[in-house]
Write a protein that holds these residues in place. Structure first.
Motif, PDB file in Angstrom:
ATOM      1  N   UNK A   1      73.268  30.080  -4.005  1.00 59.47           N
ATOM      2  CA  UNK A   1      72.384  30.475  -5.104  1.00 59.47           C
ATOM      3  C   UNK A   1      72.867  31.761  -5.777  1.00 59.47           C
ATOM      4  N   UNK A   2      73.316  32.697  -4.955  1.00 52.78           N
ATOM      5  CA  UNK A   2      73.821  33.954  -5.526  1.00 52.78           C
ATOM      6  C   UNK A   2      74.998  33.680  -6.457  1.00 52.78           C
ATOM      7  N   UNK A   3      75.890  32.802  -6.026  1.00 52.54           N
ATOM      8  CA  UNK A   3      77.081  32.544  -6.839  1.00 52.54           C
ATOM      9  C   UNK A   3      76.744  31.770  -8.106  1.00 52.54           C
ATOM     10  N   UNK A   4      75.880  30.777  -7.967  1.00 55.49           N
ATOM     11  CA  UNK A   4      75.614  29.973  -9.155  1.00 55.49           C
ATOM     12  C   UNK A   4      74.829  30.778 -10.192  1.00 55.49           C
ATOM     13  N   UNK A   5      74.022  31.716  -9.742  1.00 58.13           N
ATOM     14  CA  UNK A   5      73.219  32.494 -10.692  1.00 58.13           C
ATOM     15  C   UNK A   5      74.081  33.448 -11.517  1.00 58.13           C
ATOM     16  N   UNK A   6      75.257  33.797 -11.030  1.00 55.79           N
ATOM     17  CA  UNK A   6      76.097  34.709 -11.836  1.00 55.79           C
ATOM     18  C   UNK A   6      76.529  34.049 -13.146  1.00 55.79           C
ATOM     19  N   UNK A   7      76.490  32.732 -13.194  1.00 54.69           N
ATOM     20  CA  UNK A   7      76.920  32.049 -14.415  1.00 54.69           C
ATOM     21  C   UNK A   7      75.800  31.242 -15.064  1.00 54.69           C
ATOM     22  N   UNK A   8      74.585  31.478 -14.625  1.00 53.27           N
ATOM     23  CA  UNK A   8      73.489  30.602 -15.065  1.00 53.27           C
ATOM     24  C   UNK A   8      72.940  31.076 -16.412  1.00 53.27           C
TER      25      UNK A   8
ATOM     26  N   UNK B   1      64.686  32.444   3.019  1.00 55.16           N
ATOM     27  CA  UNK B   1      65.721  32.158   2.014  1.00 55.16           C
ATOM     28  C   UNK B   1      65.126  32.250   0.612  1.00 55.16           C
ATOM     29  N   UNK B   2      63.933  31.699   0.447  1.00 53.16           N
ATOM     30  CA  UNK B   2      63.276  31.792  -0.861  1.00 53.16           C
ATOM     31  C   UNK B   2      62.998  33.244  -1.196  1.00 53.16           C
ATOM     32  N   UNK B   3      62.545  33.983  -0.208  1.00 53.68           N
ATOM     33  CA  UNK B   3      62.241  35.405  -0.448  1.00 53.68           C
ATOM     34  C   UNK B   3      63.488  36.151  -0.936  1.00 53.68           C
ATOM     35  N   UNK B   4      64.598  35.898  -0.273  1.00 57.57           N
ATOM     36  CA  UNK B   4      65.845  36.562  -0.689  1.00 57.57           C
ATOM     37  C   UNK B   4      66.298  36.042  -2.042  1.00 57.57           C
ATOM     38  N   UNK B   5      66.143  34.745  -2.260  1.00 58.15           N
ATOM     39  CA  UNK B   5      66.584  34.166  -3.531  1.00 58.15           C
ATOM     40  C   UNK B   5      65.753  34.703  -4.695  1.00 58.15           C
ATOM     41  N   UNK B   6      64.485  34.977  -4.428  1.00 55.81           N
ATOM     42  CA  UNK B   6      63.607  35.453  -5.498  1.00 55.81           C
ATOM     43  C   UNK B   6      64.026  36.834  -5.999  1.00 55.81           C
ATOM     44  N   UNK B   7      64.867  37.511  -5.248  1.00 56.06           N
ATOM     45  CA  UNK B   7      65.405  38.805  -5.691  1.00 56.06           C
ATOM     46  C   UNK B   7      66.542  38.645  -6.690  1.00 56.06           C
TER      47      UNK B   7
END
Lengths: 305, 305, 305, 305
Positions: free
Chosen positions: B126-133, B154-160
């Motif tokens: 998720x971290x990687x895909x969001x850099x180009x989203x 995981x959701x908690x971390x992703x929400x950051x």
């Protein structure tokens, strides 16, 4: 459907890993080295875009490029099988047409893997897709990833469809695969290939045709020799080589607590041996240094060249 | 990432079925009727290319066409969310770019569904895909299809991660989703949407933001009214409308012994009502006459217009 | 079958943990304290020998002793429900007879849990066992442990068998349980109790009868108050108390990477609070010091007495 | 722990079905005939109270009676192994003591099957139970029923515990069992037995010790002959007999759509052949006439006496 393949196929057909430089770039030099490495090891075919090839993780553009390059590099020395598994019917057919245009010999198809279809739905799906299929097709059973098992009676019915010429089973359930073989006992042209290398020899000893074994990326000659020992029923050699295979399985494929340990270990070992990059497509990531050092130690302990 | 969306989103956002004429052709008239039908029913958004939209079964060309047409047809009347779930990272990004170019408001992403990644792998993905989203993103949890649950941490971390603005849960496990909500209790901008319509009202009563409910394709006003009754805590209306929702769930979604009964029943009912074609993409196939007659009877028994 | 129970049952019925001194010895003082603690907290019944009671891990002798002692200690102040789930039909009946002799009010039965039976087999099993059942019976759905879901139509048919008076669902799948309730919508004497405490309030708000919530061992009044707030539809109180329940769920039930974290945390917390021993029957083992310290901290942070 | 067993054990050890007249009554005459039938067929041991023996479905009283009668009837002609698997630690030990008192040779233990324990919990469980175990013990891996796989490293550690002398694997995953064997490659006293008869020959060909095969209840000599052919590496005989085994597997074990088809077919066939009753303990029920007629036809088609 005409084919130049001599059926049933026999031997070791490595499910080629896909050498990558990044998420969308082939490691072209690595691919060339890997193909030469496996062919010089005596493999009886090459299978690209299987699970070990991370087919589902790479773009269509890359799948096309890999297919084209592989067919060119192999140059007809061994049959090339191309995975066309996809959750979308149309994309599977697109891939099959690319494979046919590139001169591949056959395609390999697992059930659509997002929706888990019922057995009648699977059979109808196969019937429909085969009406447009330009190449002979191997069924691919891998319920851990597709959530569905191809029931023996489904395989039996599917084997009646012209163009379906064999099956690869990666369920690891040998009782199941023996049932499939028994259901097709009158079909001596139908190819049975087994995924897990740990019992490839047993499978061949009693009538299986060979293995689609990941380790043959790394040590193709070992698996070819084991296959041939099984064909010759040379139990001394079988035992000796199977111990090496088990050592690989126990020291290279199980580092870390990942479902992906097998793939990570295999790609890492190929990188350590200088064959190709260990980059992995998302959602996986290559091993870090501590794990790579374990792989190095495991490779040294194997005493295989 | 800038967005015109007012966060958190609220209300009923139907996961649009994909009207098809055949395996690779949109039912364009049906799509238009379906969009008008749902918007005139008061829905608060439109979500295309979800599980109900058979996203995984249709080609990329078709996903692109559906996205373009939907955005044009909706014309900004409600937010459009586009599913970009794919087993290949690059293809998900390609779809996101198409969605952005078409003027969609957000994208929706479930984990890659061939390989089941571990939680740390999912977070890194998720971290990687969001850099180009290019658009804001909703997480989509549907373990029955992806083989993996997005753990609350995981959701908690992703929400950051900037750009991740909400989550749709189709696990049907409300204890799990309450844990996710609790983990994010300080994030009042984060949207929580629930898939199963059977407990959408309960979910909204205690702080959920709404439902991505398949039945809203068919009877959008019913689900919108139920949502609003839940917001107003009008228990008389809730009870009355929930009984209708349960009647739909019990008479339209469960005909035959298919994992796909829900989808088949929903598409069949839309066809019976003259809204769009009931053609289903492989590996599913539309209901035959006896099952269609049961759907007709079930629709009549509902006494909903 | 006659019963003094006022049906449907309502409220909070804690699934009592089984206080143990060792693998085969009850912590009798602890049991007494636990029963007084829960009854003084206002619970509406006591359920022994459920999953939380580690029923499957303790000997028959101990199950008998626990049943006898519990009935004596409760002295009719609240109904006593006794779990009789067993893989062996005869042993379930033996336990039911013991429960009846001790004066228990009802029994609770999940499907046999070694062999996963099909739905028709389950229904026939229930029909046969009910012919000899001396007490009213609650069905218990817990597919995570029994490997089988009681299908809504199975429950509907089972509810016709005299003596089957209700159901506890621990599937955590609220869509499923709503379907069961809808299938039995004409049976206003049939009790629906939900296991997961995280959505007990939601369940009660729209017609559920109560919760069999593990946390009510520890903080009975909290769960009783939450239940009553749900009955009264007092959303302010619901929100406040539900936050406490979620804090318990998130800080006490999830320490360590065990499937058994819930049980270990609950027993440990009861021990920290001086109510009973935290010994666990095999194959589980009580928390060690570092984990116990986390439980102590979590209890302090809760600010509940 | 002293034992008169010559380790490792070898050969065919049928997992005896439990002949029943009703849910709580042994078919004593049937049991005697079955034991004489299997011993006269040349089996190398008898294993009672396994999965095929419906151990989990019958009462403790019956398990005790079966153990006593079997030991008496066998009279030391072959080793007797007694299943002691139970969800309760104490009951497993009680059964082990009964087995020891009756003169059984060893016990067989699968993990507790209600709670799925983690690997460290399983190892600790084994360590604790072995401190009181009066007989040598075989591990029993059957994840389909216990929900947990004994990891190779768990087996390796368990094999260090005095008294644990072997393992039966019914996972049907031969890659897994080869990994276990490899992990214990230095332990030539440790017995490896495989459950599924479909690949017993393959397993024995490369070093496995034999099979605990259900079909040996019915045709003991067939399985003994196949075992011996595998030991002698007589591939002509292996092929011929394995075809019979596959015919049994394909025509007797798969009638109807039951998870329990194997057990039902096996018991029905024993009844058709006049060996014992086909009554099944709850939650299963014997085949009705149409299915029994299929079994009769299948037996005739086998042309085995």
């Amino acid at each position: 459907m005409k084919t130049n393949l001599k059926l049933p196929l026999h031997g070791i057909i490595p499910p080629l890993i896909t050498p990558l430089l990044d998420n969308d770039t082939l490691d072209i030099k690595g691919l060339e080295r890997l193909i030469e490495h496996t062919i010089s090891g005596g493999v009886h075919g090459i299978f690209i875009l299987g699970t070990t090839g991370e087919f589902a993780s790479i773009s269509y553009k890359l799948r096309r490029e890999l297919t084209e390059r592989t067919c060119k590099l192999v140059k007809g020395r061994v049959p090339v099988l191309v995975g066309i598994t996809d959750s979308a019917f149309t994309e599977s057919l697109n891939l099959a047409k690319i494979a046919a245009n590139c001169g591949a010999d056959a395609v390999v198809l697992a059930p659509p893997y997002y929706f888990a279809a019922s057995q009648p739905e699977l059979l109808e799906y196969l019937q429909r897709i085969m009406t447009q299929m330009p190449l002979p097709l191997f069924l691919y059973n891998i319920p851990s990833h597709t959530k569905v098992m191809l029931a023996p009676e489904t395989v039996k019915a599917a084997a009646e469809i012209p163009g379906i010429i064999g099956m690869k089973d990666s369920s690891s359930d040998l009782a199941y695969f023996k049932q499939v073989q028994y259901a097709l006992k009158d079909r001596d042209d139908f190819t049975f290939m087994v995924g897990p290398e740990e019992f490839m020899a047993e499978f061949v000893l009693t009538g299986g045709h060979g293995g689609v074994n990941g380790g043959a990326n790394l040590f193709p000659k070992l698996y070819v020799d084991l296959y041939e020992a099984a064909v010759k029923r040379d139990f001394k050699i079988i035992h000796e080589l199977q111990q090496k295979v088990m050592q690989i399985s126990s020291s290279i494929y199980n580092i870390g607590n990942y479902g992906s340990s097998y793939l990570k270990g295999l790609k890492c070992a190929l990188s350590v041996r200088g064959i190709c990059s260990d980059f992995m497509a998302e959602p996986f990531h290559r091993f870090n240094k501590p794990e790579r050092e374990k792989i190095e130690a495991a490779l040294n302990a194997l005493e295989l060249q």
